[in-house]
Design a protein around this motif. Structure first.
Motif, mmCIF file in Angstrom:
data_model
loop_
_atom_site.group_PDB
_atom_site.id
_atom_site.type_symbol
_atom_site.label_atom_id
_atom_site.label_comp_id
_atom_site.label_asym_id
_atom_site.label_seq_id
_atom_site.Cartn_x
_atom_site.Cartn_y
_atom_site.Cartn_z
ATOM 1 N N ASN A 8 32.277 -98.978 -46.080
ATOM 2 C CA ASN A 8 31.016 -99.646 -46.418
ATOM 3 C C ASN A 8 31.202 -100.615 -47.575
ATOM 4 O O ASN A 8 30.502 -101.616 -47.665
ATOM 5 N N ARG A 9 32.125 -100.306 -48.441
ATOM 6 C CA ARG A 9 32.403 -101.160 -49.590
ATOM 7 C C ARG A 9 33.378 -102.286 -49.242
ATOM 8 O O ARG A 9 33.307 -103.369 -49.801
ATOM 9 N N GLU A 29 38.389 -110.147 -37.384
ATOM 10 C CA GLU A 29 38.449 -110.887 -38.650
ATOM 11 C C GLU A 29 38.122 -110.047 -39.868
ATOM 12 O O GLU A 29 38.524 -110.382 -40.974
ATOM 13 N N GLU A 30 37.369 -108.959 -39.697
ATOM 14 C CA GLU A 30 36.931 -108.215 -40.874
ATOM 15 C C GLU A 30 37.089 -106.698 -40.801
ATOM 16 O O GLU A 30 36.979 -106.035 -41.809
ATOM 17 N N ALA A 31 37.297 -106.121 -39.642
ATOM 18 C CA ALA A 31 37.338 -104.669 -39.511
ATOM 19 C C ALA A 31 38.699 -104.130 -39.947
ATOM 20 O O ALA A 31 39.714 -104.403 -39.318
ATOM 21 N N LEU A 32 38.712 -103.376 -41.023
ATOM 22 C CA LEU A 32 39.947 -102.804 -41.545
ATOM 23 C C LEU A 32 40.311 -101.547 -40.779
ATOM 24 O O LEU A 32 39.481 -100.673 -40.552
ATOM 25 N N MET A 33 41.569 -101.468 -40.395
ATOM 26 C CA MET A 33 42.124 -100.256 -39.810
ATOM 27 C C MET A 33 43.240 -99.802 -40.745
ATOM 28 O O MET A 33 43.917 -100.630 -41.353
ATOM 29 N N PHE A 34 43.416 -98.485 -40.862
ATOM 30 C CA PHE A 34 44.453 -97.981 -41.752
ATOM 31 C C PHE A 34 44.931 -96.625 -41.271
ATOM 32 O O PHE A 34 44.241 -95.921 -40.545
ATOM 33 N N SER A 35 46.123 -96.291 -41.687
ATOM 34 C CA SER A 35 46.679 -94.980 -41.410
ATOM 35 C C SER A 35 46.341 -94.089 -42.603
ATOM 36 O O SER A 35 46.788 -94.372 -43.720
ATOM 37 N N PRO A 36 45.559 -93.028 -42.424
ATOM 38 C CA PRO A 36 45.144 -92.212 -43.555
ATOM 39 C C PRO A 36 46.282 -91.449 -44.229
ATOM 40 O O PRO A 36 46.181 -91.078 -45.379
ATOM 41 N N ARG A 37 47.368 -91.258 -43.520
ATOM 42 C CA ARG A 37 48.531 -90.585 -44.117
ATOM 43 C C ARG A 37 49.707 -91.537 -44.091
ATOM 44 O O ARG A 37 49.892 -92.274 -43.134
ATOM 45 N N VAL A 55 37.191 -104.976 -54.454
ATOM 46 C CA VAL A 55 35.982 -104.150 -54.544
ATOM 47 C C VAL A 55 36.303 -102.673 -54.750
ATOM 48 O O VAL A 55 35.413 -101.828 -54.672
ATOM 49 N N GLN A 56 37.573 -102.354 -54.999
ATOM 50 C CA GLN A 56 38.021 -100.983 -55.271
ATOM 51 C C GLN A 56 37.561 -100.006 -54.187
ATOM 52 O O GLN A 56 37.028 -98.933 -54.474
#
Length: 75
Positions: A8-9, A29-37, A55-56
């Protein structure tokens, strides 16, 4: 080790993608995907990515303890 990202941030500035591309990526263009581990070899890059987020929105957690559910206080 795991990541927590406040989506959300996140504003999609993608600084994390440039600094740790094996962990972060943009979908569209804007949706962040990440590997949590992530593994220890990526730790420095992940720390730099978290620090560079304007934006921390990124928190790197180095604890291997399971996340505890917080119950709301009613009363």
């Amino acid at each position: 080790m795991r990541l927590v990202v406040d989506l959300n941030r996140c504003q999609g500035f993608a600084q994390c993608v440039y600094l740790a591309p094996d962990v972060f990526s943009l979908h569209g263009e804007e949706a962040l995907m990440f590997s949590p581990r992530f593994d220890k070899a990526q730790r420095d890059r992940v720390e730099k990515a978290a620090a560079a987020c304007p934006v921390q929105a990124i928190l790197a957690d180095y604890s291997d303890e399971p996340t505890k559910r917080v119950e709301p206080h009613v009363g």
